[in-house]
Design a protein around this motif. Structure first.
Motif, PDB file in Angstrom:
ATOM      1  N   MET A 138      -8.398   8.400   2.719  1.00  0.00           N
ATOM      2  CA  MET A 138      -8.566   7.627   1.487  1.00  0.00           C
ATOM      3  C   MET A 138      -9.175   8.507   0.386  1.00  0.00           C
ATOM      4  SD  MET A 138      -7.311   4.595   2.059  1.00  0.00           S
ATOM      5  CE  MET A 138      -6.050   5.670   2.768  1.00  0.00           C
ATOM      6  N   ARG A 139     -10.126   9.352   0.766  1.00  0.00           N
ATOM      7  CA  ARG A 139     -10.695  10.294  -0.209  1.00  0.00           C
ATOM      8  C   ARG A 139      -9.635  11.292  -0.659  1.00  0.00           C
ATOM      9  NH1 ARG A 139     -13.695  12.814   3.023  1.00  0.00           N
ATOM     10  NH2 ARG A 139     -12.463  14.724   3.102  1.00  0.00           N
TER      11      ARG A 139
ATOM     12  N   ALA B  20      -6.516  10.845  -0.772  1.00  0.00           N
ATOM     13  CA  ALA B  20      -5.539  10.163  -1.625  1.00  0.00           C
ATOM     14  C   ALA B  20      -5.985  10.176  -3.082  1.00  0.00           C
ATOM     15  CB  ALA B  20      -5.336   8.717  -1.149  1.00  0.00           C
ATOM     16  N   GLU B  21      -7.289  10.017  -3.309  1.00  0.00           N
ATOM     17  CA  GLU B  21      -7.821  10.062  -4.681  1.00  0.00           C
ATOM     18  C   GLU B  21      -7.674  11.475  -5.262  1.00  0.00           C
ATOM     19  OE1 GLU B  21      -9.573   9.087  -8.279  1.00  0.00           O
ATOM     20  OE2 GLU B  21      -8.734   7.820  -6.699  1.00  0.00           O
TER      21      GLU B  21
ATOM     22  N   HIS C   1      -4.057  12.025  -6.078  1.00  0.00           N
ATOM     23  CA  HIS C   1      -3.675  11.273  -7.285  1.00  0.00           C
ATOM     24  C   HIS C   1      -4.154  11.985  -8.550  1.00  0.00           C
ATOM     25  CE1 HIS C   1      -2.955   7.885  -9.940  1.00  0.00           C
ATOM     26  NE2 HIS C   1      -4.202   7.949 -10.335  1.00  0.00           N
TER      27      HIS C   1
ATOM     28  N   TRP D 138     -10.410   0.521  -0.537  1.00  0.00           N
ATOM     29  CA  TRP D 138      -9.184   1.263  -0.251  1.00  0.00           C
ATOM     30  C   TRP D 138      -7.935   0.799  -0.988  1.00  0.00           C
ATOM     31  CZ3 TRP D 138      -9.807   1.101   5.815  1.00  0.00           C
ATOM     32  CH2 TRP D 138     -10.864   1.942   6.183  1.00  0.00           C
TER      33      TRP D 138
ATOM     34  N   ASN E  67      -6.569   3.534  -3.109  1.00  0.00           N
ATOM     35  CA  ASN E  67      -6.254   4.713  -2.301  1.00  0.00           C
ATOM     36  C   ASN E  67      -5.005   4.510  -1.451  1.00  0.00           C
ATOM     37  OD1 ASN E  67      -9.788   4.954  -1.771  1.00  0.00           O
ATOM     38  ND2 ASN E  67      -8.586   6.082  -3.257  1.00  0.00           N
TER      39      ASN E  67
ATOM     40  N   GLN F  33      -2.194   4.941  -3.744  1.00  0.00           N
ATOM     41  CA  GLN F  33      -2.025   6.363  -4.094  1.00  0.00           C
ATOM     42  C   GLN F  33      -1.398   7.152  -2.952  1.00  0.00           C
ATOM     43  OE1 GLN F  33      -6.095   7.148  -5.020  1.00  0.00           O
ATOM     44  NE2 GLN F  33      -5.995   6.250  -7.067  1.00  0.00           N
TER      45      GLN F  33
END
Length: 414
Positions: A233-234, A236-237, A240, A349, A352, A355
Protein backbone atom coordinates in the motif's frame (compact mmCIF):
# COMPACT_ATOMS: atom_id res chain seq x y z
CA UNK A 1 35.62 104.33 -51.31
CA UNK A 2 32.51 103.96 -49.24
CA UNK A 3 31.06 101.70 -51.90
CA UNK A 4 34.13 99.46 -51.87
CA UNK A 5 34.00 99.31 -48.07
CA UNK A 6 30.33 98.36 -48.17
CA UNK A 7 30.95 95.64 -50.70
CA UNK A 8 33.88 94.32 -48.68
CA UNK A 9 31.75 94.15 -45.50
CA UNK A 10 28.94 92.44 -47.37
CA UNK A 11 31.38 89.84 -48.70
CA UNK A 12 32.75 89.19 -45.22
CA UNK A 13 29.25 88.88 -43.74
CA UNK A 14 28.27 86.47 -46.51
CA UNK A 15 31.33 84.34 -45.97
CA UNK A 16 30.76 84.30 -42.24
CA UNK A 17 27.11 83.33 -42.68
CA UNK A 18 28.05 80.55 -45.08
CA UNK A 19 30.61 79.28 -42.61
CA UNK A 20 28.05 79.29 -39.78
CA UNK A 21 25.51 77.50 -41.95
CA UNK A 22 28.06 74.91 -42.97
CA UNK A 23 29.08 74.41 -39.36
CA UNK A 24 25.46 74.10 -38.31
CA UNK A 25 24.72 71.62 -41.10
CA UNK A 26 27.79 69.64 -40.19
CA UNK A 27 26.72 69.62 -36.53
CA UNK A 28 23.25 68.33 -37.41
CA UNK A 29 24.76 65.59 -39.53
CA UNK A 30 27.15 64.59 -36.78
CA UNK A 31 24.27 64.44 -34.29
CA UNK A 32 22.28 62.18 -36.58
CA UNK A 33 25.23 59.89 -37.30
CA UNK A 34 26.34 59.70 -33.68
CA UNK A 35 22.81 58.85 -32.57
CA UNK A 36 22.54 56.06 -35.13
CA UNK A 37 25.92 54.62 -34.14
CA UNK A 38 25.13 54.71 -30.42
CA UNK A 39 21.65 53.30 -31.01
CA UNK A 40 23.10 50.36 -32.96
CA UNK A 41 25.60 49.79 -30.15
CA UNK A 42 22.79 49.69 -27.58
CA UNK A 43 20.88 47.19 -29.72
CA UNK A 44 23.96 44.97 -29.74
CA UNK A 45 24.35 45.28 -25.97
CA UNK A 46 20.71 44.31 -25.47
CA UNK A 47 21.34 41.16 -27.50
CA UNK A 48 24.51 40.21 -25.63
CA UNK A 49 23.82 41.10 -21.98
CA UNK A 50 23.95 37.99 -19.80
CA UNK A 51 23.45 39.06 -16.17
CA UNK A 52 20.61 40.88 -14.39
CA UNK A 53 22.87 43.57 -12.90
CA UNK A 54 24.36 44.29 -16.34
CA UNK A 55 20.86 44.50 -17.82
CA UNK A 56 19.78 46.97 -15.12
CA UNK A 57 22.83 49.17 -15.81
CA UNK A 58 22.05 49.02 -19.52
CA UNK A 59 18.46 50.18 -18.91
CA UNK A 60 19.73 53.18 -16.92
CA UNK A 61 22.23 53.99 -19.67
CA UNK A 62 19.48 53.89 -22.32
CA UNK A 63 17.40 56.31 -20.26
CA UNK A 64 20.34 58.71 -20.11
CA UNK A 65 20.86 58.24 -23.85
CA UNK A 66 17.24 59.27 -24.39
CA UNK A 67 17.66 62.36 -22.22
CA UNK A 68 20.77 63.40 -24.17
CA UNK A 69 19.08 63.24 -27.56
CA UNK A 70 15.46 64.12 -26.81
CA UNK A 71 16.17 67.81 -27.53
CA UNK A 72 17.12 66.81 -31.09
CA UNK A 73 13.85 64.94 -31.63
CA UNK A 74 12.76 66.89 -34.72
CA UNK A 75 16.20 66.67 -36.31
CA UNK A 76 16.35 62.91 -35.67
CA UNK A 77 12.81 62.36 -36.95
CA UNK A 78 14.06 63.51 -40.38
CA UNK A 79 17.00 61.13 -40.29
CA UNK A 80 14.90 58.17 -39.07
CA UNK A 81 11.95 58.62 -41.44
CA UNK A 82 9.57 56.75 -41.84
CA UNK A 83 10.21 55.85 -38.16
CA UNK A 84 10.34 58.50 -35.49
CA UNK A 85 12.71 59.19 -32.64
CA UNK A 86 10.07 58.29 -30.03
CA UNK A 87 9.24 55.00 -31.77
CA UNK A 88 12.91 54.04 -31.93
CA UNK A 89 13.53 54.86 -28.27
CA UNK A 90 10.36 53.08 -27.15
CA UNK A 91 11.43 49.98 -29.05
CA UNK A 92 14.90 50.06 -27.49
CA UNK A 93 13.52 50.51 -23.96
CA UNK A 94 11.03 47.65 -24.33
CA UNK A 95 13.65 45.28 -25.71
CA UNK A 96 16.00 46.13 -22.81
CA UNK A 97 13.27 45.38 -20.26
CA UNK A 98 12.43 42.09 -21.99
CA UNK A 99 16.09 41.16 -21.87
CA UNK A 100 16.26 41.95 -18.16
CA UNK A 101 13.25 39.70 -17.51
CA UNK A 102 14.80 36.96 -19.63
CA UNK A 103 18.19 36.98 -17.95
CA UNK A 104 16.54 37.12 -14.51
CA UNK A 105 14.52 34.03 -15.42
CA UNK A 106 17.56 32.24 -16.75
CA UNK A 107 19.63 33.14 -13.69
CA UNK A 108 16.91 31.91 -11.35
CA UNK A 109 16.55 28.66 -13.22
CA UNK A 110 20.30 28.19 -13.28
CA UNK A 111 20.25 28.42 -9.49
CA UNK A 112 17.39 25.92 -9.30
CA UNK A 113 19.16 23.48 -11.58
CA UNK A 114 22.42 23.76 -9.64
CA UNK A 115 20.53 23.23 -6.40
CA UNK A 116 18.83 20.22 -7.92
CA UNK A 117 22.18 18.83 -9.07
CA UNK A 118 23.43 18.98 -5.48
CA UNK A 119 20.24 17.33 -4.25
CA UNK A 120 20.53 14.63 -6.90
CA UNK A 121 24.01 13.78 -5.70
CA UNK A 122 22.69 13.45 -2.15
CA UNK A 123 19.67 11.37 -3.19
CA UNK A 124 21.83 9.08 -5.27
CA UNK A 125 24.29 8.61 -2.43
CA UNK A 126 21.54 7.94 0.13
CA UNK A 127 19.71 5.55 -2.19
CA UNK A 128 22.90 3.65 -2.91
CA UNK A 129 23.63 3.39 0.80
CA UNK A 130 20.11 2.13 1.55
CA UNK A 131 20.28 -0.31 -1.35
CA UNK A 132 23.59 -1.68 -0.07
CA UNK A 133 22.17 -2.14 3.43
CA UNK A 134 19.06 -3.76 2.02
CA UNK A 135 21.04 -6.10 -0.23
CA UNK A 136 23.23 -7.11 2.72
CA UNK A 137 20.16 -7.89 4.81
CA UNK A 138 18.61 -9.81 1.95
CA UNK A 139 21.77 -11.94 1.60
CA UNK A 140 21.91 -12.50 5.35
CA UNK A 141 18.28 -13.57 5.44
CA UNK A 142 18.80 -15.98 2.56
CA UNK A 143 21.94 -17.54 4.07
CA UNK A 144 20.98 -17.37 7.73
CA UNK A 145 20.48 -20.40 9.95
CA UNK A 146 19.38 -18.28 12.92
CA UNK A 147 16.29 -18.92 14.98
CA UNK A 148 12.87 -17.75 13.94
CA UNK A 149 12.85 -14.67 16.20
CA UNK A 150 16.19 -13.39 14.87
CA UNK A 151 15.09 -13.98 11.30
CA UNK A 152 11.87 -12.13 12.00
CA UNK A 153 13.85 -9.16 13.32
CA UNK A 154 16.04 -9.17 10.21
CA UNK A 155 13.00 -9.21 7.94
CA UNK A 156 11.47 -6.36 9.93
CA UNK A 157 14.69 -4.33 9.55
CA UNK A 158 14.69 -5.13 5.84
CA UNK A 159 11.14 -3.80 5.48
CA UNK A 160 12.06 -0.66 7.45
CA UNK A 161 14.92 0.02 5.03
CA UNK A 162 12.51 -0.25 2.12
CA UNK A 163 10.19 2.18 3.88
CA UNK A 164 13.05 4.68 4.31
CA UNK A 165 13.87 4.25 0.64
CA UNK A 166 10.27 5.03 -0.34
CA UNK A 167 10.29 8.14 1.85
CA UNK A 168 13.50 9.27 0.15
CA UNK A 169 11.95 8.73 -3.29
CA UNK A 170 8.91 10.82 -2.31
CA UNK A 171 11.26 13.61 -1.20
CA UNK A 172 13.08 13.34 -4.51
CA UNK A 173 9.75 13.58 -6.37
CA UNK A 174 8.84 16.72 -4.43
CA UNK A 175 12.16 18.30 -5.38
CA UNK A 176 11.67 17.46 -9.04
CA UNK A 177 8.15 18.91 -9.04
CA UNK A 178 9.23 22.13 -7.31
CA UNK A 179 12.16 22.57 -9.71
CA UNK A 180 10.48 21.76 -12.99
CA UNK A 181 6.78 22.59 -12.81
CA UNK A 182 7.32 26.32 -13.50
CA UNK A 183 10.37 25.93 -15.67
CA UNK A 184 10.49 27.94 -18.91
CA UNK A 185 11.95 25.65 -21.56
CA UNK A 186 12.46 28.48 -24.04
CA UNK A 187 14.58 30.31 -21.50
CA UNK A 188 16.47 27.14 -20.61
CA UNK A 189 17.42 26.61 -24.23
CA UNK A 190 19.22 29.94 -24.09
CA UNK A 191 21.26 29.11 -20.98
CA UNK A 192 24.07 27.63 -23.01
CA UNK A 193 24.20 30.71 -25.25
CA UNK A 194 24.52 32.98 -22.22
CA UNK A 195 26.80 30.91 -20.05
CA UNK A 196 28.08 27.60 -21.35
CA UNK A 197 29.77 26.79 -18.06
CA UNK A 198 26.40 26.72 -16.29
CA UNK A 199 24.82 24.22 -18.65
CA UNK A 200 24.13 20.90 -16.96
CA UNK A 201 26.68 18.49 -18.34
CA UNK A 202 25.17 15.14 -17.36
CA UNK A 203 21.92 13.24 -17.45
CA UNK A 204 21.86 12.82 -13.67
CA UNK A 205 18.15 13.53 -13.11
CA UNK A 206 16.97 11.44 -16.03
CA UNK A 207 19.44 8.69 -15.12
CA UNK A 208 18.35 8.71 -11.47
CA UNK A 209 14.67 8.50 -12.44
CA UNK A 210 15.54 5.59 -14.71
CA UNK A 211 17.54 3.83 -11.99
CA UNK A 212 14.78 4.27 -9.39
CA UNK A 213 12.21 2.72 -11.72
CA UNK A 214 14.60 -0.17 -12.49
CA UNK A 215 15.36 -0.81 -8.83
CA UNK A 216 11.71 -0.72 -7.81
CA UNK A 217 10.97 -3.42 -10.37
CA UNK A 218 13.77 -5.56 -8.90
CA UNK A 219 12.46 -5.03 -5.37
CA UNK A 220 9.01 -6.21 -6.41
CA UNK A 221 10.49 -9.23 -8.20
CA UNK A 222 12.80 -10.27 -5.37
CA UNK A 223 10.75 -9.69 -2.27
CA UNK A 224 7.23 -11.03 -2.73
CA UNK A 225 7.64 -13.45 0.20
CA UNK A 226 9.09 -10.84 2.61
CA UNK A 227 6.60 -8.00 2.18
CA UNK A 228 3.10 -7.50 3.50
CA UNK A 229 -0.03 -5.65 2.41
CA UNK A 230 1.08 -2.52 4.31
CA UNK A 231 4.31 -2.45 2.31
CA UNK A 232 2.49 -2.68 -0.99
CA UNK A 233 0.00 0.00 0.00
CA UNK A 234 2.91 2.35 0.74
CA UNK A 235 4.59 1.36 -2.51
CA UNK A 236 1.36 2.08 -4.37
CA UNK A 237 1.49 5.69 -3.15
CA UNK A 238 5.13 6.00 -4.23
CA UNK A 239 4.28 4.50 -7.61
CA UNK A 240 1.35 6.91 -8.04
CA UNK A 241 3.41 9.99 -7.14
CA UNK A 242 6.31 8.85 -9.31
CA UNK A 243 4.09 8.31 -12.34
CA UNK A 244 2.32 11.64 -11.82
CA UNK A 245 5.69 13.41 -11.68
CA UNK A 246 6.92 11.69 -14.83
CA UNK A 247 3.66 12.27 -16.69
CA UNK A 248 3.68 15.98 -15.89
CA UNK A 249 7.41 16.72 -16.08
CA UNK A 250 8.99 13.92 -18.11
CA UNK A 251 9.15 15.93 -21.32
CA UNK A 252 10.79 18.88 -19.58
CA UNK A 253 13.33 16.71 -17.80
CA UNK A 254 14.09 14.95 -21.08
CA UNK A 255 14.60 18.25 -22.92
CA UNK A 256 16.73 19.87 -20.24
CA UNK A 257 19.03 16.89 -19.82
CA UNK A 258 19.92 16.37 -23.45
CA UNK A 259 22.43 13.66 -24.15
CA UNK A 260 23.25 10.76 -26.43
CA UNK A 261 21.25 8.34 -24.30
CA UNK A 262 18.40 10.68 -23.23
CA UNK A 263 15.89 9.20 -25.68
CA UNK A 264 16.76 5.66 -24.62
CA UNK A 265 16.47 6.49 -20.92
CA UNK A 266 13.08 8.17 -21.39
CA UNK A 267 11.78 5.22 -23.41
CA UNK A 268 13.04 2.76 -20.78
CA UNK A 269 11.36 4.74 -18.01
CA UNK A 270 8.01 4.47 -19.80
CA UNK A 271 8.47 0.71 -20.15
CA UNK A 272 9.58 0.37 -16.53
CA UNK A 273 6.49 2.17 -15.29
CA UNK A 274 4.25 -0.30 -17.12
CA UNK A 275 6.13 -3.26 -15.63
CA UNK A 276 6.17 -1.59 -12.21
CA UNK A 277 2.36 -1.24 -12.35
CA UNK A 278 1.85 -4.88 -13.34
CA UNK A 279 4.16 -6.24 -10.66
CA UNK A 280 2.63 -4.02 -7.99
CA UNK A 281 -0.84 -5.27 -8.86
CA UNK A 282 0.22 -8.94 -8.90
CA UNK A 283 2.19 -8.75 -5.66
CA UNK A 284 -0.59 -6.88 -3.87
CA UNK A 285 -3.12 -9.54 -4.85
CA UNK A 286 -0.74 -12.27 -3.62
CA UNK A 287 -0.23 -10.39 -0.34
CA UNK A 288 -4.01 -10.22 0.08
CA UNK A 289 -4.16 -14.00 -0.25
CA UNK A 290 -1.59 -14.38 2.53
CA UNK A 291 -3.38 -11.79 4.66
CA UNK A 292 -6.74 -13.58 4.32
CA UNK A 293 -5.14 -16.91 5.19
CA UNK A 294 -3.58 -15.41 8.33
CA UNK A 295 -6.84 -13.74 9.36
CA UNK A 296 -9.01 -16.78 8.62
CA UNK A 297 -11.13 -15.00 5.97
CA UNK A 298 -12.26 -17.86 3.73
CA UNK A 299 -13.03 -16.45 0.29
CA UNK A 300 -12.92 -18.25 -3.04
CA UNK A 301 -9.46 -18.59 -4.53
CA UNK A 302 -8.24 -15.62 -6.58
CA UNK A 303 -5.18 -15.00 -8.72
CA UNK A 304 -5.85 -11.57 -10.21
CA UNK A 305 -7.39 -8.22 -9.30
CA UNK A 306 -10.59 -9.08 -11.15
CA UNK A 307 -10.85 -12.44 -9.37
CA UNK A 308 -10.13 -10.73 -6.05
CA UNK A 309 -13.08 -8.38 -6.55
CA UNK A 310 -15.36 -11.29 -7.53
CA UNK A 311 -14.16 -13.37 -4.56
CA UNK A 312 -15.03 -10.54 -2.15
CA UNK A 313 -18.50 -10.13 -3.67
CA UNK A 314 -19.09 -13.88 -3.54
CA UNK A 315 -17.92 -14.05 0.09
CA UNK A 316 -20.13 -11.16 1.17
CA UNK A 317 -23.17 -12.52 -0.71
CA UNK A 318 -22.71 -15.88 1.00
CA UNK A 319 -22.35 -14.36 4.46
CA UNK A 320 -25.35 -12.07 3.98
CA UNK A 321 -27.48 -15.09 2.97
CA UNK A 322 -26.23 -17.05 6.00
CA UNK A 323 -27.20 -14.15 8.27
CA UNK A 324 -30.67 -13.97 6.79
CA UNK A 325 -31.25 -17.74 6.96
CA UNK A 326 -29.76 -18.39 10.36
CA UNK A 327 -28.10 -15.74 12.47
CA UNK A 328 -25.33 -17.32 14.50
CA UNK A 329 -22.38 -16.54 16.69
CA UNK A 330 -20.06 -18.03 14.07
CA UNK A 331 -21.42 -15.78 11.34
CA UNK A 332 -21.18 -12.75 13.60
CA UNK A 333 -17.58 -13.67 14.48
CA UNK A 334 -16.77 -13.89 10.76
CA UNK A 335 -18.22 -10.39 10.34
CA UNK A 336 -16.01 -8.98 13.08
CA UNK A 337 -12.96 -10.67 11.55
CA UNK A 338 -13.77 -9.33 8.09
CA UNK A 339 -14.46 -5.83 9.40
CA UNK A 340 -10.97 -5.62 10.89
CA UNK A 341 -9.72 -5.96 7.33
CA UNK A 342 -12.43 -3.75 5.82
CA UNK A 343 -11.92 -0.94 8.32
CA UNK A 344 -8.32 -0.71 7.16
CA UNK A 345 -9.54 -0.57 3.57
CA UNK A 346 -11.92 2.28 4.37
CA UNK A 347 -9.56 4.30 6.58
CA UNK A 348 -6.14 3.64 4.98
CA UNK A 349 -6.17 1.67 1.76
CA UNK A 350 -8.97 2.85 -0.52
CA UNK A 351 -6.76 5.18 -2.56
CA UNK A 352 -3.79 2.80 -2.45
CA UNK A 353 -5.82 -0.14 -3.76
CA UNK A 354 -7.02 2.05 -6.61
CA UNK A 355 -3.44 3.23 -7.30
CA UNK A 356 -2.28 -0.40 -7.38
CA UNK A 357 -5.11 -1.23 -9.84
CA UNK A 358 -6.47 -3.84 -7.43
CA UNK A 359 -9.82 -2.27 -6.47
CA UNK A 360 -11.15 0.92 -7.99
CA UNK A 361 -12.89 3.37 -5.68
CA UNK A 362 -16.20 2.50 -7.36
CA UNK A 363 -15.60 -1.21 -6.71
CA UNK A 364 -14.73 -0.46 -3.09
CA UNK A 365 -17.92 1.58 -2.70
CA UNK A 366 -20.08 -1.30 -4.00
CA UNK A 367 -18.36 -3.77 -1.68
CA UNK A 368 -18.86 -1.37 1.21
CA UNK A 369 -22.62 -1.41 0.64
CA UNK A 370 -22.61 -5.19 1.09
CA UNK A 371 -20.47 -4.94 4.23
CA UNK A 372 -23.05 -2.48 5.65
CA UNK A 373 -25.89 -4.82 4.72
CA UNK A 374 -24.18 -7.77 6.41
CA UNK A 375 -23.52 -5.63 9.51
CA UNK A 376 -27.21 -4.68 9.81
CA UNK A 377 -28.51 -8.25 9.78
CA UNK A 378 -25.65 -10.24 11.34
CA UNK A 379 -26.60 -9.71 15.01
CA UNK A 380 -27.14 -13.24 16.44
CA UNK A 381 -30.71 -14.06 17.58
CA UNK A 382 -29.41 -15.19 20.95
CA UNK A 383 -27.94 -11.75 21.51
CA UNK A 384 -31.26 -10.17 20.53
CA UNK A 385 -33.12 -12.34 23.00
CA UNK A 386 -30.73 -11.36 25.76
CA UNK A 387 -31.33 -7.72 24.89
CA UNK A 388 -35.10 -8.22 25.04
CA UNK A 389 -34.85 -10.12 28.35
CA UNK A 390 -32.62 -7.48 29.83
CA UNK A 391 -35.00 -4.76 28.69
CA UNK A 392 -37.96 -6.66 30.14
CA UNK A 393 -36.15 -7.12 33.46
CA UNK A 394 -35.50 -3.42 33.67
CA UNK A 395 -39.14 -2.60 32.97
CA UNK A 396 -40.29 -5.16 35.55
CA UNK A 397 -37.95 -3.71 38.15
CA UNK A 398 -39.27 -0.21 37.47
CA UNK A 399 -42.86 -1.42 37.74
CA UNK A 400 -42.21 -3.20 41.05
CA UNK A 401 -40.48 -0.11 42.41
CA UNK A 402 -43.48 2.05 41.57
CA UNK A 403 -45.83 -0.44 43.22
CA UNK A 404 -43.75 -0.52 46.43
CA UNK A 405 -43.68 3.28 46.63
CA UNK A 406 -47.44 3.45 46.26
CA UNK A 407 -47.93 0.80 48.91
CA UNK A 408 -45.73 2.69 51.37
CA UNK A 409 -47.66 5.89 50.73
CA UNK A 410 -50.99 4.05 51.30
CA UNK A 411 -49.79 2.53 54.60
CA UNK A 412 -48.45 5.87 55.75
CA UNK A 413 -51.74 7.68 55.17
CA UNK A 414 -53.62 4.95 56.98
Amino acid sequence: MKLQRTIFIAIIIGLFSSTLYAQEAQSDYEIQQTFKEQYADYEQQVENVSAPDSAEKLIKSIKQFDQNYSEHKELLDKALYPDTYEEQMESLKKSSVRTLNKVETITQQQKQLKKLENQLATYEQDLNQLDQQTDSLKTAIRQSAKNEKELSNMVREYRQNLEKRDELILTFIDSMVVTYQNMDLDALQEIEDYDKASRIKTNDALKLIHDISEENIQILKRNASKLQVDDYMRMAEVNHQFQAMWSRLGDKIHEVYEGNNADMLAENINGNLTEWNNLLQTNTVDAMKDYFAQQGIETNAFESADEFNKALHSYLDRKIKESRDNRSEENYSDLQQFKEFWNRVEVQWTSNLAQANVLSQDQTSKLNQKVDEWTQIAQPRSNNILVYLLGGSVLLAVALGVMLIREKKTNGSA
